[in-house]
Design an enzyme around this catalytic site. Structure first.
Site, PDB file in Angstrom:
ATOM      1  N   ASN A 107     162.587  45.852 122.505  1.00 47.41           N
ATOM      2  CA  ASN A 107     162.687  44.311 122.700  1.00 47.41           C
ATOM      3  C   ASN A 107     163.845  43.860 123.104  1.00 47.41           C
ATOM      4  O   ASN A 107     164.945  44.741 123.110  1.00 47.41           O
ATOM      5  CB  ASN A 107     162.314  43.775 121.284  1.00 47.41           C
ATOM      6  CG  ASN A 107     163.587  43.713 120.254  1.00 47.41           C
ATOM      7  OD1 ASN A 107     164.417  42.567 120.358  1.00 47.41           O
ATOM      8  ND2 ASN A 107     163.788  44.743 119.420  1.00 47.41           N
ATOM      9  N   PHE A 111     167.889  36.995 120.029  1.00 47.18           N
ATOM     10  CA  PHE A 111     168.103  36.019 118.875  1.00 47.18           C
ATOM     11  C   PHE A 111     167.587  34.816 119.285  1.00 47.18           C
ATOM     12  O   PHE A 111     168.136  33.614 119.190  1.00 47.18           O
ATOM     13  CB  PHE A 111     169.715  35.855 118.739  1.00 47.18           C
ATOM     14  CG  PHE A 111     170.554  37.039 118.262  1.00 47.18           C
ATOM     15  CD1 PHE A 111     169.741  38.231 117.551  1.00 47.18           C
ATOM     16  CD2 PHE A 111     171.674  37.299 118.214  1.00 47.18           C
ATOM     17  CE1 PHE A 111     170.289  39.104 117.131  1.00 47.18           C
ATOM     18  CE2 PHE A 111     172.445  38.031 117.536  1.00 47.18           C
ATOM     19  CZ  PHE A 111     171.729  39.268 117.245  1.00 47.18           C
ATOM     20  N   SER A 172     173.011  44.311 117.558  1.00 43.01           N
ATOM     21  CA  SER A 172     172.165  43.986 118.371  1.00 43.01           C
ATOM     22  C   SER A 172     172.266  44.289 119.970  1.00 43.01           C
ATOM     23  O   SER A 172     173.270  43.741 120.090  1.00 43.01           O
ATOM     24  CB  SER A 172     171.214  42.437 118.132  1.00 43.01           C
ATOM     25  OG  SER A 172     170.655  42.620 117.064  1.00 43.01           O
ATOM     26  N   ASN A 174     171.055  42.875 122.440  1.00 45.41           N
ATOM     27  CA  ASN A 174     170.389  41.914 123.630  1.00 45.41           C
ATOM     28  C   ASN A 174     171.347  40.287 123.590  1.00 45.41           C
ATOM     29  O   ASN A 174     171.025  39.682 124.263  1.00 45.41           O
ATOM     30  CB  ASN A 174     169.141  41.466 123.114  1.00 45.41           C
ATOM     31  CG  ASN A 174     168.075  42.589 123.304  1.00 45.41           C
ATOM     32  OD1 ASN A 174     167.951  43.463 124.153  1.00 45.41           O
ATOM     33  ND2 ASN A 174     167.550  42.924 122.213  1.00 45.41           N
ATOM     34  N   THR A 175     172.521  40.469 122.934  1.00 52.94           N
ATOM     35  CA  THR A 175     173.631  39.405 122.969  1.00 52.94           C
ATOM     36  C   THR A 175     174.834  40.099 123.676  1.00 52.94           C
ATOM     37  O   THR A 175     175.081  40.989 122.988  1.00 52.94           O
ATOM     38  CB  THR A 175     173.773  38.770 121.843  1.00 52.94           C
ATOM     39  OG1 THR A 175     172.828  38.308 121.098  1.00 52.94           O
ATOM     40  CG2 THR A 175     174.916  37.929 121.955  1.00 52.94           C
ATOM     41  N   LYS A 210     175.443  45.379 109.500  1.00 52.41           N
ATOM     42  CA  LYS A 210     174.426  46.411 110.273  1.00 52.41           C
ATOM     43  C   LYS A 210     175.288  46.866 111.410  1.00 52.41           C
ATOM     44  O   LYS A 210     175.331  46.165 112.272  1.00 52.41           O
ATOM     45  CB  LYS A 210     173.155  45.422 110.521  1.00 52.41           C
ATOM     46  CG  LYS A 210     171.938  46.045 111.095  1.00 52.41           C
ATOM     47  CD  LYS A 210     170.863  45.483 110.806  1.00 52.41           C
ATOM     48  CE  LYS A 210     169.637  46.237 111.650  1.00 52.41           C
ATOM     49  NZ  LYS A 210     168.421  45.325 111.415  1.00 52.41           N
ATOM     50  N   ASN A 239     170.419  49.628 113.686  1.00 49.90           N
ATOM     51  CA  ASN A 239     169.616  48.519 114.486  1.00 49.90           C
ATOM     52  C   ASN A 239     168.992  49.337 115.616  1.00 49.90           C
ATOM     53  O   ASN A 239     168.898  50.783 115.562  1.00 49.90           O
ATOM     54  CB  ASN A 239     170.568  47.836 115.131  1.00 49.90           C
ATOM     55  CG  ASN A 239     170.215  46.271 115.356  1.00 49.90           C
ATOM     56  OD1 ASN A 239     168.803  46.142 115.967  1.00 49.90           O
ATOM     57  ND2 ASN A 239     170.848  45.100 114.958  1.00 49.90           N
ATOM     58  N   TYR A 303     160.348  48.080 110.436  1.00 48.23           N
ATOM     59  CA  TYR A 303     159.782  46.885 111.047  1.00 48.23           C
ATOM     60  C   TYR A 303     158.647  47.431 112.154  1.00 48.23           C
ATOM     61  O   TYR A 303     157.337  47.334 111.858  1.00 48.23           O
ATOM     62  CB  TYR A 303     160.769  46.202 112.067  1.00 48.23           C
ATOM     63  CG  TYR A 303     160.247  45.021 112.637  1.00 48.23           C
ATOM     64  CD1 TYR A 303     159.018  44.704 112.927  1.00 48.23           C
ATOM     65  CD2 TYR A 303     161.231  44.160 113.122  1.00 48.23           C
ATOM     66  CE1 TYR A 303     158.604  43.646 113.719  1.00 48.23           C
ATOM     67  CE2 TYR A 303     160.768  43.033 114.058  1.00 48.23           C
ATOM     68  CZ  TYR A 303     159.369  42.828 114.095  1.00 48.23           C
ATOM     69  OH  TYR A 303     159.018  41.823 115.006  1.00 48.23           O
TER      70      TYR A 303
HETATM   71  C1  LIG Z   1     160.863  42.813 117.860  1.00 53.13           C
HETATM   72  C2  LIG Z   1     162.255  43.124 117.040  1.00 53.13           C
HETATM   73  C3  LIG Z   1     162.986  42.244 116.870  1.00 53.13           C
HETATM   74  C4  LIG Z   1     164.248  42.638 116.127  1.00 53.13           C
HETATM   75  N1  LIG Z   1     165.005  41.411 116.086  1.00 53.13           N
HETATM   76  C5  LIG Z   1     166.092  41.776 115.237  1.00 53.13           C
HETATM   77  C6  LIG Z   1     167.295  40.887 114.761  1.00 53.13           C
HETATM   78  O1  LIG Z   1     166.935  39.649 114.954  1.00 53.13           O
HETATM   79  N2  LIG Z   1     168.315  41.409 113.852  1.00 53.13           N
HETATM   80  C7  LIG Z   1     168.586  42.548 113.579  1.00 53.13           C
HETATM   81  O2  LIG Z   1     169.473  42.741 112.974  1.00 53.13           O
HETATM   82  N3  LIG Z   1     167.629  43.670 113.992  1.00 53.13           N
HETATM   83  C8  LIG Z   1     166.535  43.304 114.755  1.00 53.13           C
HETATM   84  N4  LIG Z   1     165.547  44.069 115.066  1.00 53.13           N
HETATM   85  C9  LIG Z   1     165.769  45.598 114.426  1.00 53.13           C
HETATM   86  C10 LIG Z   1     165.111  45.916 113.243  1.00 53.13           C
HETATM   87  O3  LIG Z   1     165.630  45.335 112.155  1.00 53.13           O
HETATM   88  C11 LIG Z   1     165.443  47.274 112.894  1.00 53.13           C
HETATM   89  O4  LIG Z   1     166.847  47.717 112.599  1.00 53.13           O
HETATM   90  C12 LIG Z   1     164.909  48.326 114.107  1.00 53.13           C
HETATM   91  O5  LIG Z   1     163.866  47.754 114.800  1.00 53.13           O
HETATM   92  C13 LIG Z   1     164.886  49.879 113.566  1.00 53.13           C
HETATM   93  O6  LIG Z   1     163.774  49.939 112.462  1.00 53.13           O
HETATM   94  P1  LIG Z   1     162.260  50.203 112.983  1.00 53.13           P
HETATM   95  O7  LIG Z   1     162.282  51.472 113.649  1.00 53.13           O
HETATM   96  O8  LIG Z   1     161.645  50.408 111.654  1.00 53.13           O
HETATM   97  O9  LIG Z   1     161.665  49.065 113.747  1.00 53.13           O
HETATM   98  C14 LIG Z   1     164.357  43.996 115.748  1.00 53.13           C
HETATM   99  C15 LIG Z   1     163.335  44.864 115.776  1.00 53.13           C
HETATM  100  C16 LIG Z   1     162.533  44.518 116.554  1.00 53.13           C
HETATM  101  C17 LIG Z   1     161.311  45.848 116.927  1.00 53.13           C
END
Ligand SMILES: Cc1cc2nc3c(=O)[nH]c(=O)nc-3n(C[C@H](O)[C@H](O)[C@H](O)COP(=O)(O)O)c2cc1C
Length: 341
Positions: A107, A111, A172, A174-175, A210, A239, A303
């Site tokens: 992704n 934000f 993250s 993407n910023t 985080k 993350n 997630y």
């Molecule tokens: C579509 C998507 C959007 C995410 N947006 C955020 C976010 O806004 N803030 C954040 O701290 N992590 C964000 N994450 C990261 C997740 O919180 C998590 O740290 C990461 O996906 C690893 O966990 P997973 O393998 O279970 O997905 C996002 C992940 C995905 C897949």
């Protein structure tokens, strides 16, 4: 659902769960069937009581619109956000990509959210279910690095009083420039300022940071030392990673599992039980949750595992955890935390 556009499915799901959150009878019925109710799964961390160890990671409920619906499906907590001080649209679409064979997602959402004031309005609404809600805050994209501390502080002032715990997200991908804030020289003033706000709320809101999986091991140690020095409550690791060969953006899911576990082990070796460690990244099933707890996590989040595991994913894992606790003749799941560390 996998045949449809990933982001369209996402918004549809959020909307459905937001509607569920407004239906008192339906959400209570589901909650009664699906939420963890086994006393052996209860966990206390930084003064907050969680009904089970597995929560939903940040990024799904970006605007705090459907936390009750998510809890009704069996998650032990919901981390909403990332929320920024000012609302922003995020990156142009497409920005969310499924890698089905790899059980992963890339992704570059950036934000997208309605801003701190809008989230605060929703978080103030009375709730009909007992839901632990963490609030994850990040930097508004248009704010330059020099204004980052003030921008986070603005969000913290609005949201810390409404959060069961607050998370400073500096990881993250993407910023632009956000992850540079993980360098200790920049992170110290940022965390100190947000901590002052969190400490000033009526019940002193617990504060966590985080971090990214792409930090060098020495930098993981440095952030851990800083978190101890400043008296933070915990660290959320990790993350998404930018170490992959696909679309621009952060990779999550199965390919992240190994590094996420490695960072957890490193953190536990450094801080022991002086900080609450929340492990996230590539958690797919009950074995993964168990392994993270053994390695020293007090809480676990997922997630991408939910995307592929289906709506009842968290409920199923909590049920399996209950059975495993019995099989091992434990009275509480907390007995295994850090056992293999
Ligand atoms: C579509 C998507 C959007 C995410 N947006 C955020 C976010 O806004 N803030 C954040 O701290 N992590 C964000 N994450 C990261 C997740 O919180 C998590 O740290 C990461 O996906 C690893 O966990 P997973 O393998 O279970 O997905 C996002 C992940 C995905 C897949």
């Amino acid at each position: 659902m996998r045949r449809f556009d990933a982001e369209a499915v996402h918004h549809l799901t959020v909307r459905a769960l937001a509607v569920l959150s407004t239906l008192p009878l339906a959400k209570r019925l589901l909650h009664r069937r699906l939420a963890p109710r086994d006393p052996a799964l209860r966990i206390s961390a930084f003064g907050v009581h969680f009904p089970g160890p597995l929560g939903l990671a940040a990024g799904f409920d970006k605007d705090a619109a459907c936390a009750e619906g998510i809890a009704a499906l069996g998650f032990g907590h919901v981390e909403v956000g990332t929320i920024t001080a000012h609302g922003q649209p995020g990156n142009p679409r497409p920005r969310l990509f499924r890698l089905v064979r790899e059980r992963a997602v890339i992704n570059r959402m950036g934000f997208n959210n309605e801003g701190a004031a809008a989230a605060a309005r929703r978080l103030r609404r009375p709730r009909g279910l007992p839901v632990v809600v963490g609030v994850n805050i990040g930097k508004t994209k248009v704010v330059p690095e020099a204004g980052a501390v003030a921008d986070y502080v603005e969000s913290a002032k609005e949201l810390a009083p409404l959060a069961d715990y607050l998370v400073v997200n500096v990881s993250s991908p993407n910023t632009p420039g956000l992850r540079d804030l993980q360098a200790v020289e920049l992170l110290r003033p940022l965390l100190s300022a947000v901590k002052e706000v969190a400490d000033g709320t009526a019940r002193r809101t617990p504060l966590l940071v985080k971090i990214a999986p792409d930090l060098a091991d020495d930098d993981v140690d440095a952030v851990a030392d800083l978190a101890l020095e400043l008296g933070l409550d915990g660290i959320i690791a990790t993350n998404t990673t930018i170490r992959h060969g696909g679309e621009t953006g952060g990779l999550s899911g199965r390919p992240l599992k190994e590094r996420s576990l490695e960072v957890l082990r490193r953190l536990r070796a450094r801080v022991g039980d002086r900080l609450t460690l929340v492990s996230v990244g590539g958690v797919e099933d009950v074995d993964d949750v168990w392994e993270r707890l053994l390695a020293g996590a007090t809480l676990v989040q997922g997630y991408t595992g939910w995307i592929y595991g289906g709506p009842l994913w968290a409920s199923r894992i909590h049920r399996q955890l209950s059975r495993r606790v019995r099989r091992h003749r434990l009275t509480s799941i907390t007995e295994i935390i850090g056992r293999t560390a």
